[in-house]
Motif scaffolding. Structure first.
Motif, PDB file in Angstrom:
ATOM      1  N   THR A  35       0.828  -1.220   0.000  1.00  0.00           N
ATOM      2  CA  THR A  35       0.000   0.000   0.000  1.00  0.00           C
ATOM      3  C   THR A  35       0.857   1.262   0.000  1.00  0.00           C
ATOM      4  O   THR A  35       0.438   2.298  -0.491  1.00  0.00           O
ATOM      5  CB  THR A  35      -0.987   0.036   1.191  1.00  0.00           C
ATOM      6  OG1 THR A  35      -0.239   0.090   2.413  1.00  0.00           O
ATOM      7  CG2 THR A  35      -1.909  -1.159   1.184  1.00  0.00           C
ATOM      8  N   TYR A  39       0.563   4.981  -2.150  1.00  0.00           N
ATOM      9  CA  TYR A  39       0.713   6.363  -1.670  1.00  0.00           C
ATOM     10  C   TYR A  39       1.851   7.061  -2.424  1.00  0.00           C
ATOM     11  O   TYR A  39       1.774   8.250  -2.736  1.00  0.00           O
ATOM     12  CB  TYR A  39       0.956   6.396  -0.151  1.00  0.00           C
ATOM     13  CG  TYR A  39      -0.320   6.129   0.609  1.00  0.00           C
ATOM     14  CD1 TYR A  39      -1.242   7.147   0.841  1.00  0.00           C
ATOM     15  CD2 TYR A  39      -0.620   4.840   1.041  1.00  0.00           C
ATOM     16  CE1 TYR A  39      -2.432   6.885   1.510  1.00  0.00           C
ATOM     17  CE2 TYR A  39      -1.809   4.570   1.710  1.00  0.00           C
ATOM     18  CZ  TYR A  39      -2.710   5.589   1.933  1.00  0.00           C
ATOM     19  OH  TYR A  39      -3.894   5.330   2.570  1.00  0.00           O
ATOM     20  N   ARG A  40       2.890   6.293  -2.712  1.00  0.00           N
ATOM     21  CA  ARG A  40       4.017   6.864  -3.454  1.00  0.00           C
ATOM     22  C   ARG A  40       3.610   7.246  -4.881  1.00  0.00           C
ATOM     23  O   ARG A  40       4.087   8.250  -5.426  1.00  0.00           O
ATOM     24  CB  ARG A  40       5.180   5.870  -3.483  1.00  0.00           C
ATOM     25  CG  ARG A  40       5.907   5.761  -2.155  1.00  0.00           C
ATOM     26  CD  ARG A  40       6.914   4.623  -2.133  1.00  0.00           C
ATOM     27  NE  ARG A  40       7.562   4.521  -0.835  1.00  0.00           N
ATOM     28  CZ  ARG A  40       8.677   5.184  -0.510  1.00  0.00           C
ATOM     29  NH1 ARG A  40       9.284   5.957  -1.395  1.00  0.00           N
ATOM     30  NH2 ARG A  40       9.195   5.065   0.694  1.00  0.00           N
ATOM     31  N   SER A  96       5.167  11.096   2.361  1.00  0.00           N
ATOM     32  CA  SER A  96       5.005  11.242   3.799  1.00  0.00           C
ATOM     33  C   SER A  96       4.041  12.400   4.100  1.00  0.00           C
ATOM     34  O   SER A  96       3.232  12.333   5.012  1.00  0.00           O
ATOM     35  CB  SER A  96       6.377  11.470   4.435  1.00  0.00           C
ATOM     36  OG  SER A  96       6.259  11.769   5.782  1.00  0.00           O
ATOM     37  N   SER A  99       0.322  11.543   2.218  1.00  0.00           N
ATOM     38  CA  SER A  99      -0.446  10.428   2.789  1.00  0.00           C
ATOM     39  C   SER A  99      -1.165  10.835   4.076  1.00  0.00           C
ATOM     40  O   SER A  99      -2.005  10.095   4.577  1.00  0.00           O
ATOM     41  CB  SER A  99       0.463   9.220   3.055  1.00  0.00           C
ATOM     42  OG  SER A  99       1.422   9.521   4.041  1.00  0.00           O
ATOM     43  N   ARG A 105      -6.124   9.603   1.507  1.00  0.00           N
ATOM     44  CA  ARG A 105      -6.357   8.337   2.220  1.00  0.00           C
ATOM     45  C   ARG A 105      -7.712   7.745   1.860  1.00  0.00           C
ATOM     46  O   ARG A 105      -7.841   6.552   1.650  1.00  0.00           O
ATOM     47  CB  ARG A 105      -6.279   8.536   3.742  1.00  0.00           C
ATOM     48  CG  ARG A 105      -4.969   9.104   4.242  1.00  0.00           C
ATOM     49  CD  ARG A 105      -4.720   8.750   5.683  1.00  0.00           C
ATOM     50  NE  ARG A 105      -4.456   7.336   5.835  1.00  0.00           N
ATOM     51  CZ  ARG A 105      -3.270   6.759   5.592  1.00  0.00           C
ATOM     52  NH1 ARG A 105      -2.243   7.478   5.209  1.00  0.00           N
ATOM     53  NH2 ARG A 105      -3.131   5.458   5.739  1.00  0.00           N
ATOM     54  N   ARG A 126       0.535   1.049   7.015  1.00  0.00           N
ATOM     55  CA  ARG A 126       0.548   1.671   8.336  1.00  0.00           C
ATOM     56  C   ARG A 126      -0.776   1.495   9.077  1.00  0.00           C
ATOM     57  O   ARG A 126      -0.830   1.523  10.295  1.00  0.00           O
ATOM     58  CB  ARG A 126       0.812   3.189   8.213  1.00  0.00           C
ATOM     59  CG  ARG A 126       2.089   3.575   7.471  1.00  0.00           C
ATOM     60  CD  ARG A 126       3.307   3.141   8.243  1.00  0.00           C
ATOM     61  NE  ARG A 126       4.545   3.663   7.649  1.00  0.00           N
ATOM     62  CZ  ARG A 126       5.071   3.247   6.515  1.00  0.00           C
ATOM     63  NH1 ARG A 126       4.494   2.279   5.831  1.00  0.00           N
ATOM     64  NH2 ARG A 126       6.207   3.746   6.054  1.00  0.00           N
ATOM     65  N   ASP A 127      -1.859   1.356   8.299  1.00  0.00           N
ATOM     66  CA  ASP A 127      -3.209   1.331   8.893  1.00  0.00           C
ATOM     67  C   ASP A 127      -4.000   0.128   8.410  1.00  0.00           C
ATOM     68  O   ASP A 127      -5.225   0.173   8.367  1.00  0.00           O
ATOM     69  CB  ASP A 127      -3.958   2.610   8.494  1.00  0.00           C
ATOM     70  CG  ASP A 127      -4.134   2.716   6.983  1.00  0.00           C
ATOM     71  OD1 ASP A 127      -3.335   2.088   6.246  1.00  0.00           O
ATOM     72  OD2 ASP A 127      -5.068   3.402   6.527  1.00  0.00           O
ATOM     73  N   ARG A 183      -0.383  11.840  12.711  1.00  0.00           N
ATOM     74  CA  ARG A 183      -1.380  12.489  11.846  1.00  0.00           C
ATOM     75  C   ARG A 183      -2.773  12.179  12.394  1.00  0.00           C
ATOM     76  O   ARG A 183      -2.979  11.171  13.084  1.00  0.00           O
ATOM     77  CB  ARG A 183      -1.219  12.019  10.400  1.00  0.00           C
ATOM     78  CG  ARG A 183      -1.458  10.553  10.226  1.00  0.00           C
ATOM     79  CD  ARG A 183      -1.497  10.158   8.756  1.00  0.00           C
ATOM     80  NE  ARG A 183      -1.648   8.737   8.650  1.00  0.00           N
ATOM     81  CZ  ARG A 183      -0.794   7.918   8.066  1.00  0.00           C
ATOM     82  NH1 ARG A 183       0.277   8.382   7.473  1.00  0.00           N
ATOM     83  NH2 ARG A 183      -1.022   6.627   8.027  1.00  0.00           N
TER      84      ARG A 183
HETATM   85  O1   DC Z   1       5.899   2.039   3.278  1.00  0.00           O
HETATM   86  P1   DC Z   1       6.384   3.211   2.423  1.00  0.00           P
HETATM   87  O2   DC Z   1       7.606   3.893   2.971  1.00  0.00           O
HETATM   88  O3   DC Z   1       6.556   2.830   0.984  1.00  0.00           O
HETATM   89  O4   DC Z   1       5.177   4.274   2.479  1.00  0.00           O
HETATM   90  C1   DC Z   1       5.247   5.510   1.818  1.00  0.00           C
HETATM   91  C2   DC Z   1       4.496   6.564   2.610  1.00  0.00           C
HETATM   92  O5   DC Z   1       3.101   6.271   2.641  1.00  0.00           O
HETATM   93  C3   DC Z   1       4.941   6.693   4.070  1.00  0.00           C
HETATM   94  O6   DC Z   1       5.130   8.058   4.383  1.00  0.00           O
HETATM   95  C4   DC Z   1       3.802   6.136   4.874  1.00  0.00           C
HETATM   96  C5   DC Z   1       2.605   6.247   3.975  1.00  0.00           C
HETATM   97  N1   DC Z   1       1.682   5.119   4.110  1.00  0.00           N
HETATM   98  C6   DC Z   1       0.520   5.321   4.799  1.00  0.00           C
HETATM   99  O7   DC Z   1       0.296   6.414   5.313  1.00  0.00           O
HETATM  100  N2   DC Z   1      -0.398   4.326   4.904  1.00  0.00           N
HETATM  101  C7   DC Z   1      -0.158   3.128   4.368  1.00  0.00           C
HETATM  102  N3   DC Z   1      -1.080   2.160   4.484  1.00  0.00           N
HETATM  103  C8   DC Z   1       1.049   2.888   3.665  1.00  0.00           C
HETATM  104  C9   DC Z   1       1.962   3.913   3.569  1.00  0.00           C
END
Ligand code: DC
Length: 218
Positions: A35, A39-40, A96, A99, A105, A126-127, A183
Motif C-alpha cells: 500500500t 501512496y508513493r 510522507s 499520505s 487516504r 501503516r493502517d 497524523r
Molecule cells: O511504506 P512506504 O515507505 O513505501 O510508504 C510511503 C508513505 O506512505 C509513508 O510516508 C507512509 C505512507 N503510508 C501510509 O500512510 N499508509 C499506508 N497504508 C502505507 C503507507
C-alpha cells in the motif's frame, strides 16, 4: 466457500514489512499488496504535475483524474508502471506529506478495502490492521529500533553504490515515524489484536518463522 487468509502487516518504515510480506505471499501462494507504493504513486503524480497538495481544490481534481492500481508486484499510475520512479528521496518526502491528507487516504483506503474483500492476500502499510482490513485473519505489527532501521537502509544504499550518512538517515526515519504516528487520519498504530514483533535482533528467517507460527493457528 474457500476460507480467506488475509494477513495485515503494519509498522514503521524500514522494519522489514515488505521483505516479510513478499516471502509470505510467495510461500503461501497468495497476492501481495504494497500500500505504501500506492501512496508513493499519488505523490509522484503530485510531484509531476507540480500542484500544491495543500490546495484542496487542485488536489480533489487531481485525485478525481487519477487511477492507481497494484497488481503482480507492480504499481500503476494511470496505466503506467511507475515502479522505477517511486523510491526517490523527493517522492518519499512527498508521500510522507500527502499520505496524511484525508482526501488521499479516502481514495486509496477504498481501493485497498475492495482488494481485500474476496481474496486471500498479504497487505503491508501503516493502517491495514486498524482501518483497511479490520477483519483480517492475521495481523502483525512489525517494528525495530530507529538505529537498526537506519543501519539497514544505509546498507541498501551502500549496495547500490550510493553515498549515505547514517546519522542523517536515522534522523529522517525519526521525522517520518513522528509524522506517520501523529497524523489525525489513520495514524500508524498497533491494532489491539495484532501480534507485535520487534525485529531489531532477528534475522529475516527468524521473523518469517515467528509469523508462520501465528498464521498456522488461523
Ligand atoms: O511504506 P512506504 O515507505 O513505501 O510508504 C510511503 C508513505 O506512505 C509513508 O510516508 C507512509 C505512507 N503510508 C501510509 O500512510 N499508509 C499506508 N497504508 C502505507 C503507507
Amino acid at each position: 466457500m474457500e476460507k480467506l487468509l488475509r494477513i495485515a502487516i503494519d509498522g514503521p518504515s524500514g522494519a522489514g514489512k515488505s521483505t516479510m510480506a513478499k516471502i509470505l505471499a510467495k510461500d503461501l501462494n497468495i497476492d501481495y499488496i504494497d500500500t505504501g507504493a500506492m501512496y508513493r504513486a499519488i505523490a509522484l503524480k503530485i510531484f509531476r504535475t507540480g500542484i500544491d497538495p495543500n490546495n484542496a481544490e487542485d488536489l480533489a481534481k487531481l485525485l478525481k483524474e487519477t487511477d492507481v492500481d497494484y497488481s503482480k508486484g507492480s504499481v500503476f499510475l494511470d496505466g503506467e508502471n511507475v515502479d522505477g520512479f517511486i523510491r526517490t528521496q523527493e517522492v518519499s518526502e512527498m508521500a510522507s506529506v500527502s499520505s496524511a491528507i484525508p482526501a488521499v487516504r479516502e481514495k486509496l483506503v477504498a481501493l485497498q478495502k475492495a482488494m481485500g474483500e474476496r481474496k486471500s492476500l498479504v497487505m503491508d502499510g501503516r493502517d491495514i490492521g486498524t482501518n483497511v482490513l479490520t477483519g483480517a485473519e492475521c495481523k502483525f505489527f512489525l517494528t525495530a529500533s530507529a538505529h537498526v532501521r537506519a543501519l539497514r537502509r544505509a546498507k541498501e544504499y551502500e549496495e547500490k553504490g550510493l553515498p549515505c550518512n547514517v546519522e542523517q538517515v536515522e534522523a529522517d526515519i525519526q521525522t517520518r515515524d513522528y509524522r506517520d504516528s501523529h497524523r489525525a487520519t489513520n495514524p500508524l498504530k498497533q491494532a489491539d489484536d495484532a501480534v507485535l514483533i520487534d525485529s531489531s535482533d532477528m534475522t529475516i528467517g527468524e521473523v518469517v518463522d515467528e509469523m508462520k507460527k501465528y498464521i498456522q493457528k488461523v
